[in-house]
Enzyme design. Structure first.
Site, mmCIF file in Angstrom:
data_model
loop_
_atom_site.group_PDB
_atom_site.id
_atom_site.type_symbol
_atom_site.label_atom_id
_atom_site.label_comp_id
_atom_site.label_asym_id
_atom_site.label_seq_id
_atom_site.Cartn_x
_atom_site.Cartn_y
_atom_site.Cartn_z
ATOM 1 N N GLY A 170 88.425 84.615 -8.075
ATOM 2 C CA GLY A 170 87.410 84.990 -7.098
ATOM 3 C C GLY A 170 87.232 83.857 -6.105
ATOM 4 O O GLY A 170 87.457 82.694 -6.446
ATOM 5 N N HIS A 227 79.024 85.205 -10.009
ATOM 6 C CA HIS A 227 79.373 83.836 -9.608
ATOM 7 C C HIS A 227 79.608 83.778 -8.093
ATOM 8 O O HIS A 227 79.091 82.886 -7.415
ATOM 9 C CB HIS A 227 80.621 83.396 -10.393
ATOM 10 C CG HIS A 227 81.154 82.049 -10.032
ATOM 11 N ND1 HIS A 227 81.189 80.989 -10.915
ATOM 12 C CD2 HIS A 227 81.702 81.575 -8.873
ATOM 13 C CE1 HIS A 227 81.710 79.922 -10.305
ATOM 14 N NE2 HIS A 227 82.036 80.258 -9.073
ATOM 15 N N GLU A 228 80.366 84.751 -7.575
ATOM 16 C CA GLU A 228 80.683 84.743 -6.137
ATOM 17 C C GLU A 228 79.453 85.073 -5.297
ATOM 18 O O GLU A 228 79.249 84.492 -4.234
ATOM 19 C CB GLU A 228 81.832 85.726 -5.829
ATOM 20 C CG GLU A 228 83.129 85.469 -6.578
ATOM 21 C CD GLU A 228 83.612 84.035 -6.530
ATOM 22 O OE1 GLU A 228 83.327 83.331 -5.536
ATOM 23 O OE2 GLU A 228 84.259 83.597 -7.502
ATOM 24 N N CYS A 274 85.233 76.803 -11.167
ATOM 25 C CA CYS A 274 85.022 77.157 -9.763
ATOM 26 C C CYS A 274 86.056 76.395 -8.942
ATOM 27 O O CYS A 274 86.285 75.204 -9.196
ATOM 28 C CB CYS A 274 83.613 76.760 -9.342
ATOM 29 S SG CYS A 274 83.247 77.091 -7.606
ATOM 30 N N LEU A 275 86.675 77.074 -7.976
ATOM 31 C CA LEU A 275 87.727 76.416 -7.195
ATOM 32 C C LEU A 275 87.169 75.269 -6.345
ATOM 33 O O LEU A 275 87.933 74.433 -5.888
ATOM 34 C CB LEU A 275 88.452 77.438 -6.318
ATOM 35 C CG LEU A 275 89.230 78.503 -7.098
ATOM 36 C CD1 LEU A 275 89.941 79.453 -6.145
ATOM 37 C CD2 LEU A 275 90.228 77.874 -8.057
ATOM 38 N N GLN A 279 83.328 78.942 0.374
ATOM 39 C CA GLN A 279 84.332 78.038 -0.194
ATOM 40 C C GLN A 279 85.501 77.778 0.748
ATOM 41 O O GLN A 279 86.324 76.904 0.486
ATOM 42 C CB GLN A 279 84.865 78.610 -1.521
ATOM 43 C CG GLN A 279 83.806 78.668 -2.606
ATOM 44 C CD GLN A 279 84.392 79.222 -3.872
ATOM 45 O OE1 GLN A 279 84.487 80.426 -4.048
ATOM 46 N NE2 GLN A 279 84.822 78.349 -4.773
ATOM 47 N N HIS A 319 77.428 82.085 -4.665
ATOM 48 C CA HIS A 319 77.944 81.245 -3.576
ATOM 49 C C HIS A 319 77.321 81.643 -2.235
ATOM 50 O O HIS A 319 76.987 80.781 -1.418
ATOM 51 C CB HIS A 319 79.466 81.376 -3.460
ATOM 52 C CG HIS A 319 80.234 80.465 -4.366
ATOM 53 N ND1 HIS A 319 80.144 79.094 -4.299
ATOM 54 C CD2 HIS A 319 81.136 80.731 -5.348
ATOM 55 C CE1 HIS A 319 80.961 78.557 -5.203
ATOM 56 N NE2 HIS A 319 81.558 79.524 -5.867
HETATM 57 ZN ZN ZN Z 1 82.861 79.253 -7.401
#
Ligand code: ZN
Length: 192
Positions: free
Chosen positions: A43, A132-133, A90-91, A48, A136
């Site tokens: 995701g 989670h997304e 998380c990226l 991000q 963000h």
């Molecule tokens: Zn994340």
């Protein structure tokens, strides 16, 4: 376009709803998928990649040309049910993983890139990724969801990210806050 890492300021921004979709936005979304696959994620939210929109992409397979590519524009979450704990990463926090408790099931309404309504109840991994997304888009990060007693466990990793970030800032690899804000506002005035 590149994936930004904690503590990049755009990760703390509350993103704006999209009012239009054009060819350029579609290619931004394509690039988001490519960056997500390269980074081996499932995701990725607009914040991000330093974009100010309420938009995220998901592919639970994590592989290009496999699984289902899902794009969520202007998502609204409701009807949380149950509670599940699972390890998250998380990226924007490479190599950092920690258990996070979230509702097990959630209802999501959104639009896809073609303007079709998404209206479904999801659970399991998809529910976790969507929550989670969505976080963000509100400027909320998974480290904020860690049990207060566990915060000190991740503290050293966060300090390392902060150190690396200030190094990138010093070398000019990352613009200053004002320049970033100006870029984001230009995108908002075009799309939001
Ligand atoms: Zn994340």
């Amino acid at each position: 376009m590149q994936i930004v890492q904690f503590p990049h300021p755009t990760l703390r921004r509350v993103n704006k709803p999209l009012k239009r979709v054009d060819k350029q936005l579609k290619s931004m979304v394509e690039e988001m998928f490519d960056l997500m696959y390269q980074a081996r994620g499932i995701g990725l939210a607009a914040n991000q990649v330093n974009l100010p929109f309420r938009l995220f992409v998901v592919n639970l397979s994590g592989e290009k040309n496999q699984g289902e590519e899902m794009v969520f524009l202007n998502p609204v979450l409701s009807a949380p049910k149950g509670r599940a704990i699972a390890e998250e990463g998380c990226l924007s926090f490479p190599q950092l993983f920690h258990p996070v408790a979230r509702p097990e099931q959630i209802h999501v309404q959104a639009y896809d890139l073609a303007g079709n309504a998404i209206d479904r109840t999801v659970d399991g991994l998809l529910a976790r990724v969507i929550q989670h997304e969505f976080d963000h888009l509100e400027g909320v990060l998974f480290i904020d969801r860690i049990e207060p007693g566990d915060q000190k466990v991740v503290e050293p990793a966060l300090e390392e990210f902060a150190l690396e970030f200030s190094g990138h800032r010093a070398s000019g690899k990352i613009a200053d806050d004002r320049q970033i804000e100006t870029q984001l506002q230009a995108l908002e005035s075009r799309y939001c």
